[in-house]
Motif scaffolding. Structure first.
Motif, short mmCIF file in Angstrom:
data_model
loop_
_atom_site.label_atom_id
_atom_site.label_comp_id
_atom_site.label_asym_id
_atom_site.label_seq_id
_atom_site.Cartn_x
_atom_site.Cartn_y
_atom_site.Cartn_z
N ALA A 101 0.75 -1.12 0.15
CA ALA A 101 -0.10 -0.01 -0.17
C ALA A 101 0.83 1.23 -0.07
O ALA A 101 0.64 2.26 -0.65
N CYS A 102 1.90 1.10 0.82
CA CYS A 102 2.93 2.50 0.83
C CYS A 102 3.56 2.71 -0.69
O CYS A 102 3.56 3.98 -1.12
N LEU A 103 3.88 1.77 -1.34
CA LEU A 103 4.52 1.98 -2.58
C LEU A 103 3.42 2.41 -3.73
O LEU A 103 3.85 3.25 -4.41
N LEU A 104 2.11 2.16 -3.38
CA LEU A 104 0.96 2.66 -4.43
C LEU A 104 0.32 3.68 -4.00
O LEU A 104 -0.65 4.15 -4.96
N HIS A 105 0.49 4.29 -2.82
CA HIS A 105 -0.40 5.26 -2.23
C HIS A 105 -0.74 6.55 -3.14
O HIS A 105 -1.67 7.06 -3.12
N ASP A 106 0.54 7.11 -3.65
CA ASP A 106 0.39 8.30 -4.44
C ASP A 106 0.39 8.15 -5.95
O ASP A 106 0.65 9.27 -6.58
N LEU A 107 -0.04 7.19 -6.47
CA LEU A 107 0.11 6.93 -7.83
C LEU A 107 -0.63 7.99 -8.71
O LEU A 107 -0.41 8.47 -9.68
N GLY A 108 -1.87 8.43 -8.18
CA GLY A 108 -2.52 9.37 -8.84
C GLY A 108 -1.87 10.78 -9.09
O GLY A 108 -2.17 11.49 -9.87
N LYS A 109 -0.79 11.03 -8.35
CA LYS A 109 0.00 12.39 -8.42
C LYS A 109 0.77 12.16 -9.83
O LYS A 109 1.14 13.32 -10.51
N GLY A 110 0.94 10.91 -10.32
CA GLY A 110 1.43 10.95 -11.56
C GLY A 110 0.59 11.36 -12.82
O GLY A 110 0.88 11.43 -13.96
N LEU A 111 -0.61 11.35 -12.44
CA LEU A 111 -1.81 12.10 -13.48
C LEU A 111 -2.02 13.38 -13.40
O LEU A 111 -2.67 13.98 -14.56
N THR A 112 -1.52 13.92 -12.65
CA THR A 112 -1.80 15.48 -12.37
C THR A 112 -1.18 16.44 -13.52
O THR A 112 0.07 16.23 -13.99
N PRO A 113 -2.02 17.00 -14.15
CA PRO A 113 -1.48 18.01 -15.30
C PRO A 113 -0.42 19.04 -14.90
O PRO A 113 -0.54 19.52 -13.87
N GLU A 114 0.63 19.13 -15.48
CA GLU A 114 1.72 20.02 -14.97
C GLU A 114 1.35 21.41 -14.80
O GLU A 114 1.79 21.89 -13.82
N GLU A 115 0.21 22.08 -15.23
CA GLU A 115 -0.29 23.33 -14.77
C GLU A 115 -0.75 23.33 -13.63
O GLU A 115 -0.61 24.38 -12.75
N GLU A 116 -1.01 22.16 -12.93
CA GLU A 116 -1.44 22.32 -11.45
C GLU A 116 -0.40 21.92 -10.38
O GLU A 116 -0.61 21.94 -9.35
N TRP A 117 0.85 21.40 -10.93
CA TRP A 117 1.83 21.15 -10.00
C TRP A 117 2.05 22.25 -9.07
O TRP A 117 1.90 23.46 -9.63
N PRO A 118 2.34 22.36 -7.85
CA PRO A 118 2.57 21.24 -7.24
C PRO A 118 1.54 20.41 -6.35
O PRO A 118 1.71 19.76 -5.57
N GLN A 119 0.05 21.04 -6.88
CA GLN A 119 -0.86 20.80 -5.99
C GLN A 119 -1.49 19.31 -6.82
O GLN A 119 -0.84 19.20 -7.98
N HIS A 120 -2.13 18.54 -5.91
CA HIS A 120 -2.61 17.32 -6.58
C HIS A 120 -3.64 17.11 -6.27
O HIS A 120 -4.47 16.12 -5.23
N ILE A 121 -4.96 17.94 -6.65
CA ILE A 121 -6.24 17.83 -6.26
C ILE A 121 -6.98 16.47 -6.80
O ILE A 121 -6.73 16.07 -7.79
N ALA A 122 -7.37 15.85 -5.66
CA ALA A 122 -8.23 14.42 -5.84
C ALA A 122 -7.20 13.61 -6.56
O ALA A 122 -7.58 12.52 -7.06
N GLN A 155 -4.36 -6.07 -2.53
CA GLN A 155 -4.88 -5.27 -3.37
C GLN A 155 -5.95 -4.66 -2.52
O GLN A 155 -6.12 -3.23 -2.96
N GLU A 156 -6.56 -5.14 -1.68
CA GLU A 156 -7.73 -4.20 -0.99
C GLU A 156 -7.10 -3.29 -0.27
O GLU A 156 -7.56 -1.74 -0.32
N LEU A 157 -6.17 -3.54 0.66
CA LEU A 157 -5.45 -2.35 1.28
C LEU A 157 -4.72 -1.32 0.55
O LEU A 157 -5.10 -0.04 0.60
N ALA A 158 -4.07 -1.49 -0.57
CA ALA A 158 -3.43 -0.50 -1.43
C ALA A 158 -4.58 0.40 -1.92
O ALA A 158 -4.32 1.70 -1.89
N LEU A 159 -5.98 -0.30 -2.45
CA LEU A 159 -7.07 0.51 -2.88
C LEU A 159 -7.72 1.28 -1.67
O LEU A 159 -7.68 2.88 -1.98
N LEU A 160 -7.63 1.01 -0.49
CA LEU A 160 -8.25 1.74 0.66
C LEU A 160 -7.43 2.83 1.10
O LEU A 160 -7.65 4.08 1.30
N VAL A 161 -5.92 2.67 1.16
CA VAL A 161 -5.02 3.47 1.72
C VAL A 161 -4.89 4.58 0.48
O VAL A 161 -4.67 5.83 0.76
N GLY A 162 -4.93 4.29 -0.90
CA GLY A 162 -4.93 5.19 -1.99
C GLY A 162 -5.92 6.17 -1.63
O GLY A 162 -5.81 7.58 -2.01
#
Ligand code: CTP
Length: 409
Positions: free
Chosen positions: A251-272, A295-302
């Motif tokens: 879960a630690c390894l995967l918790h912030d994957l969403g930050k890789g999707l943030t459009p550059e214009e929004e950096w360094p914020q990572h809304i949602a 699987q479950e914990l990674a999704l919940l922690v994410g």
């Protein structure tokens, strides 16, 4: 027939480490002779046998040739003529290519002992490339022996880079990859596993979602390390330092994957980013067929790690939703693991490793408060079905309101 101890058992004895599994290689024997001695064959066309008493693996000395793509694409050549040196040369690393007879005489034609002393993970020969899983194995050994000062030899890293570029890693089965990944995450320095995979470009093949985090900035006020990839490695390191379980480490390894999707214009914020990352976490989970609890914990922690950090500010109704999402009443252990992952996330930041995390006890207290609501009195009042569910929820909300008031008093 001559029998030698090989591989990890020899390596770990020389390193002064405890030896758990022993692998043996048998030179000058045929399958028929092994069967006559009571050894049990492991597979139909695989020259490996189990000892009738100890159950340890005995493999006939063999040469291996790759005849196709993937793990199935091997042909074995085992015969009494194959020498010990020929068997050792097809192995992965020099430190794994030493053999020892029953007098502890070492056979070390590829200088494994020299590399042990030099703290180098070096491939034995070009035959390394015959099994792409070795890219993950080397990264795992790097994680295991990092504290002893081991590094990957530059020429081995180059070979790993070529393998990563060749498309061979994609042919690995999820089961074989997961076995390496899960073992690597349980080492003392799991972040080194990810670093080595990244250094040879295997990370962008195996987990492009994690690779994408490097170079993505976060707000310095919360993240003095700034880089999301660096943060992820620190979180993993904290998880290992605190002896967390495999589920928490995954879960630690995967918790912030969403930050890789943030459009550059929004950096360094990572809304949602918590929500956006879920589909990526799901993809990685499925790619490696991670066990269900991982699987479950990674999704919940994410999804909920930011809730964890803001625990003390959450409205009682939001706290209740969080507890319901975790089904904390039936799965208290999973909520504990969530708390642990949040704490590792909070500590995996530059200069903040020793910070306290009062959210942990606050969340535990909230879970206890919600769990203390008794169902029996509600049944006695005549509630049933969906109405009973609503009544329980109301009582839990009341308990959480009281808990929050008491805590902030
Ligand atoms: N080996 C290899 N390539 C692989 C797997 C294994 O060359 N893909 C060889 C290595 O010589 C290794 C030995 O087989 O030392 C035994 O493999 P294994 O039991 O998987 O690993 P160990 O080296 O014993 O390491 P560990 O302590 O991780 O079990």
């Amino acid at each position: 027939m001559r029998i030698y101890k090989v591989g990890g058992a020899v390596r770990d004895r020389l390193l002064g480490k405890p030896v758990t599994d022993i692998d043996w290689v048998v030179v000058g024997a045929t399958t028929e002779e092994m069967l006559a001695k009571g050894f049990r064959p492991v597979g139909a066309d695989f020259p490996v046998f189990l000892h009738p008493k100890s159950g340890e693996e005995y493999a006939l000395a063999r040469t291996e040739r790759k005849s196709g793509r993937g793990y199935g694409g091997f042909t074995f050549h085992a015969s009494p003529e194959v020498t010990l040196e020929e068997d050792l040369i097809r192995r992965d690393l020099t430190i794994n290519a030493m053999a020892e007879d029953d007098q502890q005489n070492l056979t070390d034609p590829y200088h494994g002992q020299r590399d042990l002393e030099a703290r180098l993970l070096r491939h034995v020969s070009p035959a390394f490339a015959e099994d792409p899983l070795r890219v993950l194995r080397v990264a795992r050994f790097a994680a295991r022996y990092a504290a002893l000062g081991f590094t990957v030899a530059p020429e081995t890293l180059e070979l790993m880079r070529q393998l990563s570029a060749s498309g061979e890693l994609e042919a690995l089965t999820p089961e074989r990859s997961w076995k390496e990944i899960s073992r690597a995450l349980m080492e003392d320095q799991p972040q080194v596993f990810i670093e080595v995979l990244r250094a040879c470009d295997a990370l962008k093949v195996l987990m492009p979602e994690v690779d994408a985090l490097f170079g993505v900035p976060q707000p310095p006020a919360h993240h003095p390390e700034i880089d999301t990839g660096v943060h992820t490695l620190s979180v993993l390191q904290q998880a290992a330092m605190h002896k967390q379980s495999l589920t928490v480490r995954w879960a630690c390894l995967l918790h912030d994957l969403g930050k890789g999707l943030t459009p550059e214009e929004e950096w360094p914020q990572h809304i949602a980013h918590e929500f956006k990352g879920l589909k990526l976490i799901k993809a990685v989970n499925e790619r490696f067929k991670a066990p269900r609890d991982c699987q479950e914990l990674a999704l919940l922690v994410g999804e909920y790690h930011t809730h964890g950090h803001r625990a003390l500010e959450l409205k009682p109704s939001t706290l209740l939703e969080l507890l319901q999402s975790f089904d904390v009443y039936r799965r208290p252990q999973r909520f504990e693991e969530f708390i642990a992952a949040c704490e590792m996330d909070a500590r995996g930041r530059k200069g903040l490793e020793e910070r306290s995390y009062p959210q942990a006890d606050y969340l535990r207290g909230a879970a206890t408060a919600a769990r203390s609501v008794a169902v029996q009195p509600l049944l006695e009042k005549g509630f049933k079905g969906p109405e009973l569910g609503e009544a329980i929820k109301r009582e839990r909300l009341k308990a959480l309101k009281a808990y929050k008031e008491a805590a902030s008093a």
